[in-house]
Design a protein around this motif. Structure first.
Motif, PDB file in Angstrom:
ATOM      1  N   UNK A  34       1.756   0.742   9.940  1.00 22.37           N
ATOM      2  CA  UNK A  34       1.943   1.089  11.350  1.00 22.37           C
ATOM      3  C   UNK A  34       2.160  -0.208  12.111  1.00 22.37           C
ATOM      4  N   UNK A  35       3.410  -0.516  12.409  1.00 19.12           N
ATOM      5  CA  UNK A  35       3.765  -1.790  13.050  1.00 19.12           C
ATOM      6  C   UNK A  35       3.884  -1.581  14.552  1.00 19.12           C
ATOM      7  N   UNK A  36       3.188  -2.414  15.311  1.00 24.00           N
ATOM      8  CA  UNK A  36       3.214  -2.343  16.777  1.00 24.00           C
ATOM      9  C   UNK A  36       3.574  -3.723  17.310  1.00 24.00           C
ATOM     10  N   UNK A  37       4.620  -3.792  18.112  1.00 25.20           N
ATOM     11  CA  UNK A  37       5.054  -5.067  18.684  1.00 25.20           C
ATOM     12  C   UNK A  37       4.956  -4.994  20.204  1.00 25.20           C
ATOM     13  N   UNK A  38       4.855  -6.133  20.885  1.00 25.53           N
ATOM     14  CA  UNK A  38       4.581  -6.109  22.329  1.00 25.53           C
ATOM     15  C   UNK A  38       5.790  -5.749  23.176  1.00 25.53           C
ATOM     16  N   UNK A  39       5.518  -5.186  24.318  1.00 25.51           N
ATOM     17  CA  UNK A  39       6.541  -4.991  25.343  1.00 25.51           C
ATOM     18  C   UNK A  39       6.646  -6.306  26.104  1.00 25.51           C
ATOM     19  N   UNK A  89      10.726  -1.999  -0.410  1.00 23.60           N
ATOM     20  CA  UNK A  89      10.315  -0.629  -0.767  1.00 23.60           C
ATOM     21  C   UNK A  89       9.005  -0.218  -0.088  1.00 23.60           C
ATOM     22  N   UNK A  90       8.866  -0.626   1.168  1.00 16.02           N
ATOM     23  CA  UNK A  90       7.638  -0.343   1.912  1.00 16.02           C
ATOM     24  C   UNK A  90       7.906   0.695   2.999  1.00 16.02           C
ATOM     25  N   UNK A  91       7.091   1.740   3.035  1.00 15.87           N
ATOM     26  CA  UNK A  91       7.180   2.735   4.103  1.00 15.87           C
ATOM     27  C   UNK A  91       6.510   2.173   5.354  1.00 15.87           C
ATOM     28  N   UNK A  92       7.091   2.483   6.521  1.00 21.03           N
ATOM     29  CA  UNK A  92       6.490   1.974   7.753  1.00 21.03           C
ATOM     30  C   UNK A  92       6.924   2.810   8.942  1.00 21.03           C
ATOM     31  N   UNK A 104       0.818  -1.215   0.000  1.00 20.66           N
ATOM     32  CA  UNK A 104       0.000   0.000   0.000  1.00 20.66           C
ATOM     33  C   UNK A 104       0.849   1.261   0.000  1.00 20.66           C
ATOM     34  N   UNK A 105       0.258   2.329  -0.478  1.00 19.45           N
ATOM     35  CA  UNK A 105       0.972   3.606  -0.513  1.00 19.45           C
ATOM     36  C   UNK A 105       1.139   4.184   0.885  1.00 19.45           C
ATOM     37  N   UNK A 106       0.162   3.963   1.750  1.00 19.11           N
ATOM     38  CA  UNK A 106       0.247   4.463   3.122  1.00 19.11           C
ATOM     39  C   UNK A 106       1.257   3.644   3.920  1.00 19.11           C
ATOM     40  N   UNK A 107       2.007   4.274   4.815  1.00 21.33           N
ATOM     41  CA  UNK A 107       2.970   3.513   5.626  1.00 21.33           C
ATOM     42  C   UNK A 107       2.268   2.480   6.512  1.00 21.33           C
ATOM     43  N   UNK A 153      -2.617 -11.217  18.691  1.00 21.04           N
ATOM     44  CA  UNK A 153      -2.480 -11.261  17.232  1.00 21.04           C
ATOM     45  C   UNK A 153      -3.620 -12.060  16.597  1.00 21.04           C
ATOM     46  N   UNK A 154      -3.958 -13.180  17.225  1.00 19.29           N
ATOM     47  CA  UNK A 154      -4.977 -14.058  16.654  1.00 19.29           C
ATOM     48  C   UNK A 154      -6.370 -13.445  16.708  1.00 19.29           C
ATOM     49  N   UNK A 155      -6.635 -12.676  17.750  1.00 17.00           N
ATOM     50  CA  UNK A 155      -7.972 -12.123  17.934  1.00 17.00           C
ATOM     51  C   UNK A 155      -8.156 -10.769  17.256  1.00 17.00           C
ATOM     52  N   UNK A 156      -7.072 -10.221  16.732  1.00 16.79           N
ATOM     53  CA  UNK A 156      -7.175  -8.968  15.995  1.00 16.79           C
ATOM     54  C   UNK A 156      -7.642  -7.794  16.839  1.00 16.79           C
ATOM     55  N   UNK A 157      -7.127  -7.704  18.080  1.00 17.72           N
ATOM     56  CA  UNK A 157      -7.547  -6.627  18.978  1.00 17.72           C
ATOM     57  C   UNK A 157      -6.907  -5.283  18.656  1.00 17.72           C
ATOM     58  N   UNK A 158      -5.956  -5.286  17.743  1.00 20.01           N
ATOM     59  CA  UNK A 158      -5.284  -4.055  17.288  1.00 20.01           C
ATOM     60  C   UNK A 158      -4.360  -3.432  18.329  1.00 20.01           C
ATOM     61  N   UNK A 159      -4.109  -4.153  19.436  1.00 21.69           N
ATOM     62  CA  UNK A 159      -3.115  -3.650  20.383  1.00 21.69           C
ATOM     63  C   UNK A 159      -1.707  -3.834  19.820  1.00 21.69           C
ATOM     64  N   UNK A 160      -1.493  -4.956  19.112  1.00 24.65           N
ATOM     65  CA  UNK A 160      -0.230  -5.223  18.423  1.00 24.65           C
ATOM     66  C   UNK A 160      -0.582  -5.883  17.091  1.00 24.65           C
ATOM     67  N   UNK A 161       0.347  -5.835  16.157  1.00 23.76           N
ATOM     68  CA  UNK A 161       0.125  -6.568  14.909  1.00 23.76           C
ATOM     69  C   UNK A 161       1.351  -7.365  14.468  1.00 23.76           C
TER      70      UNK A 161
END
Length: 283
Positions: A22-27, A51-54, A17-20, A72-80
């Motif tokens: 947004x990668x979120x990983x857990x603490x 060639x991906x912006x992020x 995608x053209x939009x960056x 990740x499995x439940x897609x809660x959007x806290x992390x991806x």
């Protein structure tokens, strides 16, 4: 490197995608994670090669491995995104990038011990000798199951508690990947001053961290894998691996080639994990 190809998701299935992203990983740990630098460097290499912006950031909440995979499995959007040990049961429909981040070095396990116990480990010549000792592993780690399946006596607790249990003698040794052991102890000398890395033994089994990507984020998984495959093919991944201090300092300090090594089976790999091309692993 001609044999290298997609080991997980389908390459080229979706356009970046053209939009960056947004990668979120857990603490993972309250005090920060000394191991994140190399995984993030591999992620950066993959995204740039594709060639991906992020953007990338760490979630505020601390998550043990099991919770992170569930998020990740439940897609809660806290992390991806999460990087953790490969395991068939962990996949749970997630998007899996089946390229070992550390070329298998997480499965090269040296022992954190009390320094006054080295003489006891000096007596170990056969794997059966090690069965008289109790080892510690973290809660929810597939490594605990691998070691139990091999017949070792294993106690589990939280990551932080494991160092305390080793320091106090409640467990005899705490197996850690060769890229983990010294890095962890370097930051803990004021808390557990008697802990050292045992100097002659190693366990070895097929394992490493791989990237798990949240349900519904197939394009992100495709992009990471596309970039990593290309980085292997053009040599940039190996240049990173062969120059990054997190990897190279660990290999110099642990000297895995000179250790007495016991080879173990990992019965918890998925069939897809078993088919990961040999070129992605250290020989």
């Amino acid at each position: 490197m001609a044999a290298l190809g997609a080991a997980g998701v389908t390459l080229g299935a979706r356009a970046v995608p053209a939009e960056p992203f947004d990668i979120v990983y857990p603490r993972i740990r309250p005090g920060g994670d000394v191991h994140a630098a190399f995984a993030l460097a591999v992620l950066d290499l993959a995204m740039k090669t594709a060639n991906a912006a992020y953007t990338v950031r760490q979630a505020e909440i601390v998550m043990e491995r099991g919770r992170a995979l569930a998020e990740l499995a439940h897609g809660h959007n806290t992390i991806n995104l999460h990087w953790t040990s490969m395991e068939a049961a962990a996949e749970r429909g997630l998007n899996v990038v089946r390229i070992p981040i550390h070329r298998g070095l997480i499965g090269y396990r040296v022992f954190v011990i009390r320094k006054d116990r080295q003489r006891d480990f000096d007596k170990i010549e056969r794997f059966s000798d090690l069965k008289a000792f109790t080892c510690g592993q973290g809660l929810g780690w597939i490594d605990a199951d691998i070691l139990k399946a091999a017949g070792l006596d294993v106690q589990t607790s939280t990551y932080e508690t494991m160092f305390k249990m080793t320091q106090s003698g409640r467990v005899d040794y705490f197996p850690r990947g060769v890229v983990e052991a010294f890095a962890e102890l370097d930051g803990r000398q004021h808390r557990e001053p008697d802990l050292v890395v045992e100097n002659r033994l190693m366990l070895k089994y097929r394992s490493d961290f791989i990237f798990y990507v949240a349900t519904g984020q197939e394009v992100l998984a495709d992009t990471i894998e596309k970039g990593l495959v290309q980085a292997y093919r053009d040599g940039t991944y190996l240049r990173l691996f062969n120059s990054h201090p997190y990897i190279q300092d660990a290999l110099v300090r642990t000297k895995p080639a000179s250790r007495k090594t016991f080879h173990l089976e990992n019965p918890y790999l998925s069939e897809a994990d078993r088919r990961i091309p040999r070129d992605y692993w250290m020989s």
